[in-house]
Scaffold this active site. Structure first.
Site, mmCIF file in Angstrom:
data_model
loop_
_atom_site.group_PDB
_atom_site.id
_atom_site.type_symbol
_atom_site.label_atom_id
_atom_site.label_comp_id
_atom_site.label_asym_id
_atom_site.label_seq_id
_atom_site.Cartn_x
_atom_site.Cartn_y
_atom_site.Cartn_z
ATOM 1 N N HIS A 134 1.111 -0.165 7.526
ATOM 2 C CA HIS A 134 1.391 -1.590 7.738
ATOM 3 C C HIS A 134 1.748 -1.858 9.200
ATOM 4 C CE1 HIS A 134 1.612 -3.067 3.550
ATOM 5 N NE2 HIS A 134 2.039 -1.856 3.256
ATOM 6 N N CYS B 103 -3.490 -1.479 4.154
ATOM 7 C CA CYS B 103 -2.936 -0.977 2.884
ATOM 8 C C CYS B 103 -3.749 -1.519 1.697
ATOM 9 C CB CYS B 103 -1.449 -1.296 2.815
ATOM 10 S SG CYS B 103 -0.569 -0.176 1.718
ATOM 11 N N GLU C 102 1.662 -4.527 10.721
ATOM 12 C CA GLU C 102 2.286 -5.858 10.853
ATOM 13 C C GLU C 102 3.791 -5.820 10.591
ATOM 14 O OE1 GLU C 102 0.615 -4.707 8.395
ATOM 15 O OE2 GLU C 102 1.477 -5.374 6.501
HETATM 16 N N1 GLN Z 1 -0.615 0.494 -3.886
HETATM 17 C C1 GLN Z 1 -0.932 -0.872 -3.583
HETATM 18 C C2 GLN Z 1 -2.253 -1.267 -4.214
HETATM 19 O O1 GLN Z 1 -2.833 -0.516 -4.911
HETATM 20 C C3 GLN Z 1 -0.993 -1.119 -2.086
HETATM 21 C C4 GLN Z 1 0.380 -1.051 -1.476
HETATM 22 C C5 GLN Z 1 0.564 -1.868 -0.244
HETATM 23 O O2 GLN Z 1 -0.276 -2.663 0.153
HETATM 24 N N2 GLN Z 1 1.708 -1.674 0.365
HETATM 25 O O3 GLN Z 1 -2.725 -2.346 -3.994
#
Ligand code: GLN
Length: 197
Positions: A175, A79, A177
């Site tokens: 995610h 992410c 994890e």
């Molecule tokens: N939108 C977040 C960012 O720009 C990432 C979101 C997340 O890691 N759940 O860092």
């Protein structure tokens, strides 16, 4: 037992540590440069990429990590961690930067805002299906020629890669994890093991 670091400046560090423990790896939280010594690989967790990018500078970790990653050190970003590894960030904040280890264009919050978070099964060819948790997830909108796409998802707006790899750098939009399924981390650890052989 492999020593795998989890960048612990911000984000869901604990969940990655637990997943690595469940796989029999030896996780180590990385907060400062001295924590990098002897590591076999690093996970950059989800969280907020603008904050992680800022804290990488103030902690002094940016330069040594950039050196390691550029020379093929195994790294896996989930992410916000994927955003940190991308070559190109769309809708980024002007002061954020990334390591440029995976030649993809990612759009921050490309699947919508927090309220649009969702779960969807992700099929990993030949390996099975994992639950994909998407929270303000980056959407991969372009992949360079050296990027292998390991899994994709069509969330009603066309098919987009959600798990990719370029050499020893891995990234995913979701995610892994946050569920008890360890398949995705297992793929990274297998590749890390292979690279160290
Ligand atoms: N939108 C977040 C960012 O720009 C990432 C979101 C997340 O890691 N759940 O860092």
């Amino acid at each position: 037992m492999r020593q795998v670091g989890v960048l612990a400046l911000q984000g869901d560090v604990r969940a990655h540590v637990t997943t690595l423990e469940n796989l029999g790896a030896a996780p180590r939280k990385v907060r400062q440069v001295s924590d990098l010594a002897g590591l076999d690989g690093l996970i950059i967790p989800g969280g907020e990429s603008t904050t992680i990018s800022h804290l990488l500078i103030t902690s002094g970790l940016r330069q040594p990590l950039q050196g390691l990653i550029s020379s093929g050190f195994p790294v896996f970003g989930t992410c916000a961690g994927l955003i940190m590894l991308a070559t190109d960030v769309i809708d980024g904040r002007v002061d954020q930067w990334s390591f440029g280890a995976v030649d993809v264009s990612v759009r921050r919050n490309g699947y919508g805002r927090q309220i649009a978070s969702f779960e969807s099964p992700i099929v990993i060819d030949g390996r099975g299906t994992v639950p994909g948790v998407f929270i303000r997830a980056p959407r991969i909108e372009r992949c360079g020629p050296d990027v292998s796409v390991i899994a994709t998802l069509d969330h009603g707006d066309g098919e987009h890669p959600v798990l990719v790899r370029q050499g020893s750098a891995w990234g995913c939009s979701f995610h892994p994890e946050l569920t008890s399924d360890v398949l995705v981390h297992g793929l990274f650890l297998d590749a890390l093991q292979e690279a160290l052989r």
